[in-house]
Design an enzyme around this catalytic site. Structure first.
Site, PDB file in Angstrom:
ATOM      1  N   ALA A 132      48.728  26.278  47.302  1.00 21.62           N
ATOM      2  CA  ALA A 132      48.523  26.532  48.726  1.00 21.62           C
ATOM      3  C   ALA A 132      48.015  25.309  49.490  1.00 21.62           C
ATOM      4  CB  ALA A 132      47.536  27.690  48.908  1.00 21.62           C
ATOM      5  N   ASP A 133      47.931  24.153  48.829  1.00 20.74           N
ATOM      6  CA  ASP A 133      47.432  22.945  49.491  1.00 20.74           C
ATOM      7  C   ASP A 133      48.199  21.711  49.003  1.00 20.74           C
ATOM      8  OD1 ASP A 133      45.815  21.401  51.132  1.00 20.74           O
ATOM      9  OD2 ASP A 133      44.182  21.249  49.671  1.00 20.74           O
ATOM     10  N   PRO A 134      49.542  21.719  49.171  1.00 20.22           N
ATOM     11  CA  PRO A 134      50.360  20.651  48.585  1.00 20.22           C
ATOM     12  C   PRO A 134      50.500  19.405  49.460  1.00 20.22           C
ATOM     13  CG  PRO A 134      51.791  22.270  49.553  1.00 20.22           C
ATOM     14  CD  PRO A 134      50.373  22.761  49.790  1.00 20.22           C
ATOM     15  N   HIS A 135      49.375  18.852  49.927  1.00 20.85           N
ATOM     16  CA  HIS A 135      49.457  17.608  50.700  1.00 20.85           C
ATOM     17  C   HIS A 135      49.675  16.432  49.742  1.00 20.85           C
ATOM     18  CE1 HIS A 135      45.377  16.410  49.511  1.00 20.85           C
ATOM     19  NE2 HIS A 135      44.994  17.656  49.779  1.00 20.85           N
ATOM     20  N   ASN A 138      47.532  15.684  46.738  1.00 22.69           N
ATOM     21  CA  ASN A 138      47.527  16.632  45.628  1.00 22.69           C
ATOM     22  C   ASN A 138      48.825  16.621  44.838  1.00 22.69           C
ATOM     23  OD1 ASN A 138      44.932  17.592  45.910  1.00 22.69           O
ATOM     24  ND2 ASN A 138      45.509  19.341  47.180  1.00 22.69           N
TER      25      ASN A 138
END
Length: 199
Positions: A132-135, A138
């Site tokens: 849910a945080d694929p920046h 990451n």
């Protein structure tokens, strides 16, 4: 005792002590934070700072892509992991946003972008359990254009019906069908619909 062999490990510790968490919440309330927002913050903060949950997320994610040569998931060292400390295989790769730079020899930007897109879509539509945080910070790219997601503290969930609604939404966008898009949005935004994040 850990057997690292030639592998390095990466250890993350809880950066916010329990007393400091209470101060964060108090500050929110003092500045006008509503009760629901405060409760949600507390829930998310507690979930993300429990590293046994992150370890479980990482292992579940690894099981989803076991045997897939296009991706690598860091190994969790369970014997050195607690709710306050997580110990993972050290990953020394190129940040996803830096694949096209001079220091990323041997990597193919187009192939990497295709693989990341494919992995994200499979997380959502095949498994219903996704990062849910694929920046870019990451996502690391390893030799051979192998994609490695990091930081499994926040994961999202979609059940079968929600995945179908999300597919309808994308289909409507691709067809420029405003009615179809609005209908899919309505279903996804209903009380029982929409992606859930957390554990």
């Amino acid at each position: 005792e850990l057997e690292y062999g030639s592998d390095a490990v990466e250890i993350h510790r809880d950066a916010i002590a329990p007393g400091e968490r209470a101060l964060v919440v108090d500050d929110l309330i003092a500045t006008g934070g509503t009760a629901w927002a405060t409760a949600e913050l507390v829930r998310k903060l507690e979930a993300e700072l429990d590293f046994t949950r992150e370890a479980a997320n990482c292992e579940r994610f690894a099981a989803q892509f076991e045997g897939d040569p296009t991706t690598h998931v860091p190994k969790v060292y369970r014997q050195a992991t607690t709710s306050r400390v997580i110990t993972l295989e050290f990953i020394d790769g190129v940040k996803a946003s830096a694949v096209a730079t001079a220091g990323a020899e041997g990597l193919e930007p187009l192939e990497v972008s295709k693989r990341i897109s494919d992995l994200v879509l499979r997380q959502i539509f095949a498994h219903g359990f996704f990062h849910a945080d694929p920046h870019p910070g990451n996502i690391r790219v390893l030799p051979g254009n192998v994609v490695c997601f990091l930081d499994f503290g926040q994961m999202g969930y979609l059940d079968t019906a929600e995945r179908e609604d999300f597919a309808d939404l994308l289909w409507g966008i691709a067809r420029k069908d405003a009615f179809h898009v609005a209908s899919a949005f309505s279903r996804l935004g209903s009380a029982d619909g929409g992606a859930r994040t957390g554990l």
